[in-house]
Design a protein around this motif. Structure first.
Motif, PDB file in Angstrom:
ATOM      1  N   CYS A  94      40.671  11.595-110.041  1.00 21.83           N
ATOM      2  CA  CYS A  94      41.320  10.384-109.559  1.00 21.83           C
ATOM      3  C   CYS A  94      42.829  10.576-109.559  1.00 21.83           C
ATOM      4  CB  CYS A  94      40.951   9.200-110.442  1.00 21.83           C
ATOM      5  SG  CYS A  94      39.232   8.710-110.235  1.00 21.83           S
ATOM      6  N   LEU A  95      43.447  10.171-108.467  1.00 14.97           N
ATOM      7  CA  LEU A  95      44.892  10.303-108.288  1.00 14.97           C
ATOM      8  C   LEU A  95      45.437   9.048-107.619  1.00 14.97           C
ATOM      9  CD1 LEU A  95      44.929  13.836-106.617  1.00 14.97           C
ATOM     10  CD2 LEU A  95      45.760  13.326-108.891  1.00 14.97           C
ATOM     11  N   PRO A  96      46.727   8.753-107.840  1.00 13.20           N
ATOM     12  CA  PRO A  96      47.335   7.681-107.065  1.00 13.20           C
ATOM     13  C   PRO A  96      47.287   8.063-105.581  1.00 13.20           C
ATOM     14  CG  PRO A  96      48.749   8.300-108.890  1.00 13.20           C
ATOM     15  CD  PRO A  96      47.646   9.311-108.824  1.00 13.20           C
ATOM     16  N   SER A  97      47.044   7.107-104.727  1.00 16.61           N
ATOM     17  CA  SER A  97      46.896   7.360-103.296  1.00 16.61           C
ATOM     18  C   SER A  97      48.098   8.104-102.714  1.00 16.61           C
ATOM     19  CB  SER A  97      46.693   6.031-102.563  1.00 16.61           C
ATOM     20  OG  SER A  97      46.583   6.247-101.190  1.00 16.61           O
ATOM     21  N   LYS A  98      49.310   7.669-103.075  1.00 14.93           N
ATOM     22  CA  LYS A  98      50.518   8.314-102.534  1.00 14.93           C
ATOM     23  C   LYS A  98      50.575   9.788-102.930  1.00 14.93           C
ATOM     24  CE  LYS A  98      53.467   4.222-102.455  1.00 14.93           C
ATOM     25  NZ  LYS A  98      54.649   3.592-103.044  1.00 14.93           N
ATOM     26  N   LYS A  99      50.249  10.068-104.187  1.00 14.77           N
ATOM     27  CA  LYS A  99      50.290  11.445-104.668  1.00 14.77           C
ATOM     28  C   LYS A  99      49.238  12.293-103.970  1.00 14.77           C
ATOM     29  CE  LYS A  99      50.650  14.153-108.816  1.00 14.77           C
ATOM     30  NZ  LYS A  99      52.054  14.203-109.126  1.00 14.77           N
ATOM     31  N   PHE A 111      49.580   0.627-113.174  1.00 11.61           N
ATOM     32  CA  PHE A 111      48.316  -0.095-113.059  1.00 11.61           C
ATOM     33  C   PHE A 111      48.133  -0.712-111.679  1.00 11.61           C
ATOM     34  CE2 PHE A 111      48.196  -0.014-117.730  1.00 11.61           C
ATOM     35  CZ  PHE A 111      46.873   0.344-117.910  1.00 11.61           C
ATOM     36  N   LYS A 112      49.227  -1.042-111.000  1.00 12.98           N
ATOM     37  CA  LYS A 112      49.143  -1.672-109.684  1.00 12.98           C
ATOM     38  C   LYS A 112      48.847  -0.673-108.573  1.00 12.98           C
ATOM     39  CE  LYS A 112      52.228  -5.522-110.661  1.00 12.98           C
ATOM     40  NZ  LYS A 112      53.530  -6.114-110.356  1.00 12.98           N
ATOM     41  N   GLU A 113      49.085   0.632-108.826  1.00 12.41           N
ATOM     42  CA  GLU A 113      48.887   1.639-107.784  1.00 12.41           C
ATOM     43  C   GLU A 113      47.435   1.678-107.315  1.00 12.41           C
ATOM     44  OE1 GLU A 113      50.879   5.573-107.988  1.00 12.41           O
ATOM     45  OE2 GLU A 113      51.383   4.909-110.011  1.00 12.41           O
ATOM     46  N   LYS A 114      47.259   2.066-106.066  1.00 18.97           N
ATOM     47  CA  LYS A 114      45.912   2.259-105.522  1.00 18.97           C
ATOM     48  C   LYS A 114      45.496   3.690-105.867  1.00 18.97           C
ATOM     49  CE  LYS A 114      43.303   2.382-101.271  1.00 18.97           C
ATOM     50  NZ  LYS A 114      43.391   2.483 -99.823  1.00 18.97           N
ATOM     51  N   TRP A 115      44.360   3.834-106.535  1.00 19.27           N
ATOM     52  CA  TRP A 115      43.870   5.144-106.957  1.00 19.27           C
ATOM     53  C   TRP A 115      42.706   5.557-106.063  1.00 19.27           C
ATOM     54  CZ3 TRP A 115      45.456   8.069-111.366  1.00 19.27           C
ATOM     55  CH2 TRP A 115      46.564   7.523-112.013  1.00 19.27           C
ATOM     56  N   VAL A 116      42.669   6.862-105.741  1.00 22.97           N
ATOM     57  CA  VAL A 116      41.605   7.401-104.900  1.00 22.97           C
ATOM     58  C   VAL A 116      40.918   8.562-105.606  1.00 22.97           C
ATOM     59  CG1 VAL A 116      42.650   6.705-102.711  1.00 22.97           C
ATOM     60  CG2 VAL A 116      43.202   8.941-103.670  1.00 22.97           C
ATOM     61  N   ALA A 117      39.681   8.812-105.222  1.00 24.60           N
ATOM     62  CA  ALA A 117      38.895   9.906-105.790  1.00 24.60           C
ATOM     63  C   ALA A 117      38.958  11.106-104.855  1.00 24.60           C
ATOM     64  CB  ALA A 117      37.447   9.473-105.983  1.00 24.60           C
ATOM     65  N   VAL A 118      39.070  12.299-105.448  1.00 28.06           N
ATOM     66  CA  VAL A 118      39.143  13.551-104.697  1.00 28.06           C
ATOM     67  C   VAL A 118      38.001  14.442-105.161  1.00 28.06           C
ATOM     68  CG1 VAL A 118      40.569  15.586-104.264  1.00 28.06           C
ATOM     69  CG2 VAL A 118      41.649  13.365-104.511  1.00 28.06           C
ATOM     70  N   ASP A 119      37.288  15.063-104.208  1.00 24.96           N
ATOM     71  CA  ASP A 119      36.198  15.961-104.590  1.00 24.96           C
ATOM     72  C   ASP A 119      36.705  17.401-104.684  1.00 24.96           C
ATOM     73  OD1 ASP A 119      36.380  16.907-101.981  1.00 24.96           O
ATOM     74  OD2 ASP A 119      34.486  16.041-101.331  1.00 24.96           O
ATOM     75  N   THR A 120      35.812  18.328-105.055  1.00 20.04           N
ATOM     76  CA  THR A 120      36.215  19.720-105.276  1.00 20.04           C
ATOM     77  C   THR A 120      36.532  20.468-103.984  1.00 20.04           C
ATOM     78  OG1 THR A 120      33.879  20.325-105.400  1.00 20.04           O
ATOM     79  CG2 THR A 120      35.029  19.994-107.487  1.00 20.04           C
ATOM     80  N   GLN A 121      36.291  19.840-102.832  1.00 15.56           N
ATOM     81  CA  GLN A 121      36.703  20.448-101.554  1.00 15.56           C
ATOM     82  C   GLN A 121      38.066  19.923-101.123  1.00 15.56           C
ATOM     83  OE1 GLN A 121      33.255  19.459-101.879  1.00 15.56           O
ATOM     84  NE2 GLN A 121      33.078  21.608-102.447  1.00 15.56           N
ATOM     85  N   GLY A 122      38.650  19.013-101.903  1.00 14.77           N
ATOM     86  CA  GLY A 122      39.964  18.482-101.601  1.00 14.77           C
ATOM     87  C   GLY A 122      39.943  17.270-100.691  1.00 14.77           C
ATOM     88  N   GLU A 123      38.770  16.723-100.456  1.00 12.76           N
ATOM     89  CA  GLU A 123      38.644  15.545 -99.587  1.00 12.76           C
ATOM     90  C   GLU A 123      38.899  14.273-100.395  1.00 12.76           C
ATOM     91  OE1 GLU A 123      38.152  15.612 -96.333  1.00 12.76           O
ATOM     92  OE2 GLU A 123      37.848  17.789 -96.268  1.00 12.76           O
ATOM     93  N   ILE A 124      39.636  13.340 -99.801  1.00 12.43           N
ATOM     94  CA  ILE A 124      39.798  12.017-100.400  1.00 12.43           C
ATOM     95  C   ILE A 124      38.577  11.211 -99.971  1.00 12.43           C
ATOM     96  CG2 ILE A 124      41.193   9.918-100.455  1.00 12.43           C
ATOM     97  CD1 ILE A 124      43.633  11.701 -99.833  1.00 12.43           C
ATOM     98  N   ILE A 125      37.745  10.815-100.945  1.00 15.50           N
ATOM     99  CA  ILE A 125      36.464  10.209-100.575  1.00 15.50           C
ATOM    100  C   ILE A 125      36.396   8.707-100.778  1.00 15.50           C
ATOM    101  CG2 ILE A 125      35.181  12.337-100.907  1.00 15.50           C
ATOM    102  CD1 ILE A 125      34.245  11.204-103.575  1.00 15.50           C
ATOM    103  N   GLY A 126      37.505   8.090-101.168  1.00 15.29           N
ATOM    104  CA  GLY A 126      37.513   6.638-101.309  1.00 15.29           C
ATOM    105  C   GLY A 126      38.148   6.200-102.602  1.00 15.29           C
ATOM    106  N   LYS A 171      45.374  19.815 -98.939  1.00 15.97           N
ATOM    107  CA  LYS A 171      43.937  19.786 -99.235  1.00 15.97           C
ATOM    108  C   LYS A 171      43.595  20.801-100.327  1.00 15.97           C
ATOM    109  CE  LYS A 171      39.456  19.886 -96.947  1.00 15.97           C
ATOM    110  NZ  LYS A 171      38.752  19.986 -95.682  1.00 15.97           N
ATOM    111  N   SER A 172      44.204  21.990-100.276  1.00 16.65           N
ATOM    112  CA  SER A 172      43.909  23.013-101.283  1.00 16.65           C
ATOM    113  C   SER A 172      44.447  22.606-102.658  1.00 16.65           C
ATOM    114  CB  SER A 172      44.476  24.369-100.858  1.00 16.65           C
ATOM    115  OG  SER A 172      45.875  24.327-100.791  1.00 16.65           O
ATOM    116  N   GLU A 173      45.598  21.930-102.711  1.00 19.35           N
ATOM    117  CA  GLU A 173      46.125  21.459-103.996  1.00 19.35           C
ATOM    118  C   GLU A 173      45.192  20.408-104.601  1.00 19.35           C
ATOM    119  OE1 GLU A 173      50.969  21.812-103.731  1.00 19.35           O
ATOM    120  OE2 GLU A 173      50.003  20.191-102.606  1.00 19.35           O
ATOM    121  N   ARG A 174      44.693  19.501-103.751  1.00 22.05           N
ATOM    122  CA  ARG A 174      43.743  18.494-104.242  1.00 22.05           C
ATOM    123  C   ARG A 174      42.464  19.162-104.739  1.00 22.05           C
ATOM    124  NH1 ARG A 174      45.339  15.490 -99.361  1.00 22.05           N
ATOM    125  NH2 ARG A 174      43.411  16.227 -98.422  1.00 22.05           N
ATOM    126  N   ALA A 175      41.986  20.162-104.000  1.00 17.60           N
ATOM    127  CA  ALA A 175      40.766  20.871-104.402  1.00 17.60           C
ATOM    128  C   ALA A 175      40.972  21.585-105.741  1.00 17.60           C
ATOM    129  CB  ALA A 175      40.352  21.871-103.322  1.00 17.60           C
TER     130      ALA A 175
END
Length: 171
Positions: free
Chosen positions: A126-131, A90-105, A137-141
């Motif tokens: 949504c993924l933990p920031s570290k992960k 719950f303490k981790e910082k989570w970030v959003a990833v779009d379908t192009q693999g960009e971390i958008i915030g 980029k392709s794995e995130r996409a």
């Protein structure tokens, strides 16, 4: 406040316990233990279980005990570490990833980002920031595309759609 169970039993021989569970649930027909083949008694053939149940676990405990399996009380340290892992999650910082693999915030519901999600048609993963930063980029996409596919399969549900971050497990 989270209450910690003080008397949670666990098997002393994890490999034997797992084999007993697989045997009782019908996932395996037999296994070797101390040089002997172990099967269900009476030549019974277990039907593969759809899910774990108290009945299935009870039969697995009987089989484990009959093979000399022993139990120990889980230490409070092991139980508490499971609880602390959840707190860390719950303490981790989570970030959003779009379908192009960009971390958008920071992570938030897709509805709050009409531009990035094409009015909600492209859900965000949504993924933990570290992960997210450890993935290419392709794995995130690919992870975001899997999320999109799962959301298409389960439209208009109140429960969130869960998609694996990595691809299917290989057997």
């Amino acid at each position: 406040m989270i209450r910690i169970a003080e008397r949670e039993n666990e098997p002393t021989n994890e490999a034997l316990w797992q084999n007993c569970l697989k045997l009782i649930s019908g996932k395996i027909k037999s296994f070797k233990h101390e040089g002997e083949v172990v099967e269900l008694s009476g030549g019974k053939r277990a039907e593969p279980a759809k899910e774990n149940s108290a009945y299935l676990n009870g039969r697995a405990v009987q089989k484990y005990n009959s093979l000399g399996g022993k139990w120990r009380k889980a230490s409070l340290y092991r139980i508490a570490s499971r609880v602390s892992n959840l707190k860390d999650w719950f303490k981790e910082k989570w970030v959003a990833v779009d379908t192009q693999g960009e971390i958008i915030g920071p992570c938030a519901q897709s509805d709050n980002r009409p531009k990035e999600t094409k009015e909600g048609d492209d859900p965000l993963k949504c993924l933990p920031s570290k992960k997210a930063k450890s993935m290419s980029k392709s794995e995130r996409a690919n992870a975001a595309r899997r999320k999109k596919e799962v959301e298409k399969e389960t439209p208009n549900t109140e429960k969130p759609a869960h998609a694996r971050t990595k691809g299917k497990k290989k057997d």
